[in-house]
Design a protein around this motif. Structure first.
Motif, PDB file in Angstrom:
ATOM      1  N   PRO A 203    -101.518  27.652  25.528  1.00 32.01           N
ATOM      2  CA  PRO A 203    -100.192  27.506  26.135  1.00 32.01           C
ATOM      3  C   PRO A 203     -99.601  26.122  25.900  1.00 32.01           C
ATOM      4  O   PRO A 203    -100.319  25.116  25.899  1.00 32.01           O
ATOM      5  CB  PRO A 203    -100.458  27.755  27.624  1.00 32.01           C
ATOM      6  CG  PRO A 203    -101.714  28.551  27.661  1.00 32.01           C
ATOM      7  CD  PRO A 203    -102.534  28.062  26.496  1.00 32.01           C
ATOM      8  N   SER A 204     -98.292  26.074  25.707  1.00 32.56           N
ATOM      9  CA  SER A 204     -97.600  24.813  25.488  1.00 32.56           C
ATOM     10  C   SER A 204     -97.225  24.165  26.814  1.00 32.56           C
ATOM     11  O   SER A 204     -96.968  24.865  27.800  1.00 32.56           O
ATOM     12  CB  SER A 204     -96.332  25.039  24.658  1.00 32.56           C
ATOM     13  OG  SER A 204     -96.648  25.420  23.348  1.00 32.56           O
ATOM     14  N   PRO A 205     -97.159  22.835  26.862  1.00 31.39           N
ATOM     15  CA  PRO A 205     -96.746  22.156  28.096  1.00 31.39           C
ATOM     16  C   PRO A 205     -95.242  22.286  28.301  1.00 31.39           C
ATOM     17  O   PRO A 205     -94.517  22.675  27.375  1.00 31.39           O
ATOM     18  CB  PRO A 205     -97.136  20.704  27.822  1.00 31.39           C
ATOM     19  CG  PRO A 205     -97.011  20.558  26.341  1.00 31.39           C
ATOM     20  CD  PRO A 205     -97.474  21.886  25.777  1.00 31.39           C
ATOM     21  N   PRO A 206     -94.741  21.962  29.489  1.00 32.53           N
ATOM     22  CA  PRO A 206     -93.297  21.965  29.709  1.00 32.53           C
ATOM     23  C   PRO A 206     -92.598  20.899  28.866  1.00 32.53           C
ATOM     24  O   PRO A 206     -93.216  19.926  28.429  1.00 32.53           O
ATOM     25  CB  PRO A 206     -93.164  21.643  31.200  1.00 32.53           C
ATOM     26  CG  PRO A 206     -94.522  21.888  31.782  1.00 32.53           C
ATOM     27  CD  PRO A 206     -95.493  21.603  30.686  1.00 32.53           C
ATOM     28  N   MET A 207     -91.301  21.113  28.645  1.00 32.26           N
ATOM     29  CA  MET A 207     -90.466  20.147  27.933  1.00 32.26           C
ATOM     30  C   MET A 207     -89.326  19.712  28.843  1.00 32.26           C
ATOM     31  O   MET A 207     -88.794  20.522  29.611  1.00 32.26           O
ATOM     32  CB  MET A 207     -89.891  20.776  26.663  1.00 32.26           C
ATOM     33  CG  MET A 207     -88.973  19.849  25.855  1.00 32.26           C
ATOM     34  SD  MET A 207     -88.077  20.731  24.539  1.00 32.26           S
ATOM     35  CE  MET A 207     -89.428  21.179  23.447  1.00 32.26           C
ATOM     36  N   GLY A 208     -88.956  18.436  28.773  1.00 31.93           N
ATOM     37  CA  GLY A 208     -87.873  17.924  29.601  1.00 31.93           C
ATOM     38  C   GLY A 208     -88.270  17.900  31.060  1.00 31.93           C
ATOM     39  O   GLY A 208     -89.286  17.309  31.433  1.00 31.93           O
ATOM     40  N   SER A 209     -87.501  18.586  31.910  1.00 30.17           N
ATOM     41  CA  SER A 209     -87.853  18.693  33.328  1.00 30.17           C
ATOM     42  C   SER A 209     -88.721  19.903  33.592  1.00 30.17           C
ATOM     43  O   SER A 209     -89.183  20.110  34.719  1.00 30.17           O
ATOM     44  CB  SER A 209     -86.583  18.780  34.175  1.00 30.17           C
ATOM     45  OG  SER A 209     -85.918  20.013  33.951  1.00 30.17           O
ATOM     46  N   GLY A 210     -88.891  20.761  32.572  1.00 32.98           N
ATOM     47  CA  GLY A 210     -89.667  21.986  32.738  1.00 32.98           C
ATOM     48  C   GLY A 210     -88.825  23.211  33.013  1.00 32.98           C
ATOM     49  O   GLY A 210     -89.369  24.293  33.243  1.00 32.98           O
ATOM     50  N   VAL A 211     -87.487  23.063  32.999  1.00 30.93           N
ATOM     51  CA  VAL A 211     -86.606  24.222  33.207  1.00 30.93           C
ATOM     52  C   VAL A 211     -85.616  24.323  32.054  1.00 30.93           C
ATOM     53  O   VAL A 211     -85.350  23.346  31.347  1.00 30.93           O
ATOM     54  CB  VAL A 211     -85.838  24.144  34.548  1.00 30.93           C
ATOM     55  CG1 VAL A 211     -86.817  24.048  35.707  1.00 30.93           C
ATOM     56  CG2 VAL A 211     -84.874  22.973  34.566  1.00 30.93           C
ATOM     57  N   PHE A 212     -85.046  25.510  31.868  1.00 33.70           N
ATOM     58  CA  PHE A 212     -84.088  25.743  30.798  1.00 33.70           C
ATOM     59  C   PHE A 212     -82.729  25.117  31.119  1.00 33.70           C
ATOM     60  O   PHE A 212     -82.372  24.960  32.299  1.00 33.70           O
ATOM     61  CB  PHE A 212     -83.891  27.252  30.578  1.00 33.70           C
ATOM     62  CG  PHE A 212     -85.076  27.965  30.007  1.00 33.70           C
ATOM     63  CD1 PHE A 212     -85.534  27.659  28.729  1.00 33.70           C
ATOM     64  CD2 PHE A 212     -85.728  28.946  30.733  1.00 33.70           C
ATOM     65  CE1 PHE A 212     -86.625  28.330  28.186  1.00 33.70           C
ATOM     66  CE2 PHE A 212     -86.815  29.621  30.206  1.00 33.70           C
ATOM     67  CZ  PHE A 212     -87.268  29.303  28.927  1.00 33.70           C
ATOM     68  N   PRO A 213     -81.960  24.759  30.085  1.00 32.96           N
ATOM     69  CA  PRO A 213     -80.599  24.249  30.299  1.00 32.96           C
ATOM     70  C   PRO A 213     -79.749  25.232  31.105  1.00 32.96           C
ATOM     71  O   PRO A 213     -79.773  26.439  30.852  1.00 32.96           O
ATOM     72  CB  PRO A 213     -80.059  24.093  28.881  1.00 32.96           C
ATOM     73  CG  PRO A 213     -81.269  23.885  28.038  1.00 32.96           C
ATOM     74  CD  PRO A 213     -82.338  24.733  28.661  1.00 32.96           C
ATOM     75  N   ASP A 214     -78.999  24.692  32.083  1.00 34.85           N
ATOM     76  CA  ASP A 214     -78.136  25.539  32.905  1.00 34.85           C
ATOM     77  C   ASP A 214     -76.830  24.833  33.287  1.00 34.85           C
ATOM     78  O   ASP A 214     -76.100  25.301  34.158  1.00 34.85           O
ATOM     79  CB  ASP A 214     -78.872  25.984  34.167  1.00 34.85           C
ATOM     80  CG  ASP A 214     -79.304  24.813  35.051  1.00 34.85           C
ATOM     81  OD1 ASP A 214     -79.029  23.641  34.698  1.00 34.85           O
ATOM     82  OD2 ASP A 214     -79.920  25.059  36.107  1.00 34.85           O
ATOM     83  N   ASN A 215     -76.548  23.691  32.634  1.00 40.10           N
ATOM     84  CA  ASN A 215     -75.329  22.918  32.885  1.00 40.10           C
ATOM     85  C   ASN A 215     -75.296  22.323  34.292  1.00 40.10           C
ATOM     86  O   ASN A 215     -74.234  21.967  34.790  1.00 40.10           O
ATOM     87  CB  ASN A 215     -74.071  23.752  32.637  1.00 40.10           C
ATOM     88  CG  ASN A 215     -72.865  22.879  32.282  1.00 40.10           C
ATOM     89  OD1 ASN A 215     -72.989  21.683  32.063  1.00 40.10           O
ATOM     90  ND2 ASN A 215     -71.693  23.481  32.252  1.00 40.10           N
ATOM     91  N   ILE A 216     -76.449  22.194  34.922  1.00 40.56           N
ATOM     92  CA  ILE A 216     -76.559  21.485  36.198  1.00 40.56           C
ATOM     93  C   ILE A 216     -77.445  20.270  35.937  1.00 40.56           C
ATOM     94  O   ILE A 216     -78.608  20.408  35.555  1.00 40.56           O
ATOM     95  CB  ILE A 216     -77.162  22.377  37.296  1.00 40.56           C
ATOM     96  CG1 ILE A 216     -76.284  23.618  37.491  1.00 40.56           C
ATOM     97  CG2 ILE A 216     -77.302  21.602  38.603  1.00 40.56           C
ATOM     98  CD1 ILE A 216     -76.855  24.618  38.481  1.00 40.56           C
ATOM     99  N   TYR A 217     -76.882  19.082  36.156  1.00 40.80           N
ATOM    100  CA  TYR A 217     -77.509  17.888  35.591  1.00 40.80           C
ATOM    101  C   TYR A 217     -78.672  17.334  36.408  1.00 40.80           C
ATOM    102  O   TYR A 217     -79.345  16.412  35.946  1.00 40.80           O
ATOM    103  CB  TYR A 217     -76.443  16.816  35.347  1.00 40.80           C
ATOM    104  CG  TYR A 217     -75.586  17.171  34.152  1.00 40.80           C
ATOM    105  CD1 TYR A 217     -75.850  16.641  32.909  1.00 40.80           C
ATOM    106  CD2 TYR A 217     -74.545  18.103  34.268  1.00 40.80           C
ATOM    107  CE1 TYR A 217     -75.105  16.995  31.797  1.00 40.80           C
ATOM    108  CE2 TYR A 217     -73.787  18.466  33.170  1.00 40.80           C
ATOM    109  CZ  TYR A 217     -74.073  17.914  31.940  1.00 40.80           C
ATOM    110  OH  TYR A 217     -73.337  18.273  30.843  1.00 40.80           O
TER     111      TYR A 217
END
Length: 389
Positions: free
Chosen positions: A312-326
């Motif tokens: 399994p791959s680790p999370p990227m960024g904050s760990g959530v998908f882009p949703d236009n909420i900063y």
């Protein structure tokens, strides 16, 4: 000595033991040679300090005479001379955004004396881990490496890239890493590359903290180049900020957001590539390091993950998908690039492409112009997991 009978064949134990001994001797010689080479590299990297600072994080930062820093031992830089006044010929692009909370980087102003530069001391284990991570952690086609990026290659040449990135500390194992990156690249198969950002990379630092980093290569991460100052190449000019430093403040989902403002900008007079952090120049990569980076054909922003052991791959960024909420997904805001000697451009949508090799695990999304607080912006990231490696 009696021979040994093994599956229908006879082996003389005397000659067999000699072969084994010879193999062990060759292995010992190889190990000793590698150890000797690493010790030589460490002597180049770790110069005699004017002052040493023992940080609260357990590593040492040495204040090195600015004219005796390890990069000047590089064969291509033996006769290199600093740019006039140790500054670029251009005026730094500043980001006056004040609504976010800035993370803490580097040292206090007076810790390294004027005329010296802070360089994180490299241990033998650091160097061994760093070489392995450099060779395996960024190359696209290697099993376990994934990316989600927004790129621009619309213009024929680029001379700079900038943006402000939210900073996170994601959970990774010792064999994984997760990075935010902004970069310039050029050459056949993009062999020349400079990247900068933050990452969690236990293999590089032997901890699970978030660090500011830069990386360069001239052969697509095969043999030439390194992270931070683990090899000669980067010319440090700041006596406060340094590459590889630990970032103490990181963002939380739907909570307080910490960010860093960075840029990679070419001085058109010298062709050197300067790095800035929080509107202060850290130093530069001399043009002579590269085989084909007199300008760049592509700039980009986004994230990367690596998993050297597969699975399994680790999370990227904050760990959530882009949703236009900063305060959800990791972002780059106030993104811009430079295509001539004076103007910085904010990327219109038609100049941009998005890429993700595993969109079920992570992806990037470009929003273009939002409000005045974030201007032109993008998000990237995702939870990782089983990505079909």
């Amino acid at each position: 000595m009696e021979p040994i009978h093994i599956i229908g064949k006879y082996f003389d134990t005397t000659s067999f033991s000699l072969v084994i001994s010879g193999q062990r001797f060759d292995s010992m010689q190889s190990t000793l040679k590698k150890d000797s080479e690493i010790e030589k590299e460490l002597k180049v990297i770790n110069k005699t300090p004017v002052k040493s600072i023992y940080t609260e994080f357990g590593y040492i930062v040495d204040c090195i005479d600015i004219n005796n820093q390890p990069t000047f031992d590089h064969s291509l830089l033996m006769n290199h001379k600093f740019q006039l006044q140790k500054k670029p010929s251009f005026k730094i692009r500043t980001n006056k955004r004040t609504s976010s909370t800035k993370a803490v980087f580097g040292l206090q102003k007076g810790e390294c004396p004027i005329g010296t530069v802070p360089i994180k001391r490299t241990t033998k284990d650091d160097l061994i881990r760093g070489k392995s991570y450099f060779n395996n952690g960024l190359v696209d086609h290697i099993h376990g490496n994934h990316y989600a990026e927004v790129i621009s290659e619309y213009f024929p040449i680029y001379h700079g890239v900038a943006g402000s990135s939210s900073i996170y500390n994601v959970n990774v194992t010792n064999d994984q890493s997760s990075s935010s990156v902004m970069y310039v690249r050029n050459g056949p198969d993009s062999t020349n590359y400079i990247g900068m950002g933050w990452h969690v990379a236990p293999q590089l630092y032997n901890d699970h903290a978030t660090h500011v980093y830069a990386v360069w290569t001239r052969d697509n991460f095969k043999n030439i180049g390194c992270f931070n100052l683990q090899c000669p190449g980067f010319v440090q000019t700041s006596h406060v900020n340094y590459l590889g430093g630990r970032i103490t403040d990181t963002s939380t989902y739907e909570g307080q957001i910490f960010e860093m403002t960075i840029s990679i900008t070419q001085d058109l007079q010298t062709k050197n590539w300067w790095l800035s952090l929080e509107n202060e120049m850290i130093g530069y990569y001399p043009a002579s390091l590269f085989s084909d980076l007199t300008d760049a054909h592509q700039v980009g922003w986004g994230g990367r993950t690596s998993n050297l052991q597969g699975g399994p791959s680790p999370p990227m960024g904050s760990g959530v998908f882009p949703d236009n909420i900063y305060d959800h997904a990791s972002y780059f805001i106030h993104v811009s690039f430079q295509v001539d000697s004076t103007d910085w451009l904010e990327p219109e949508t038609y100049t941009i492409k998005t890429f993700s090799d595993k969109p079920e695990c992570f992806f990037a999304k470009y929003y273009g112009l939002q409000d005045e607080d974030v201007r032109y912006s993008l998000q990237f990231g995702g939870p990782g997991g089983n990505c079909g490696d």
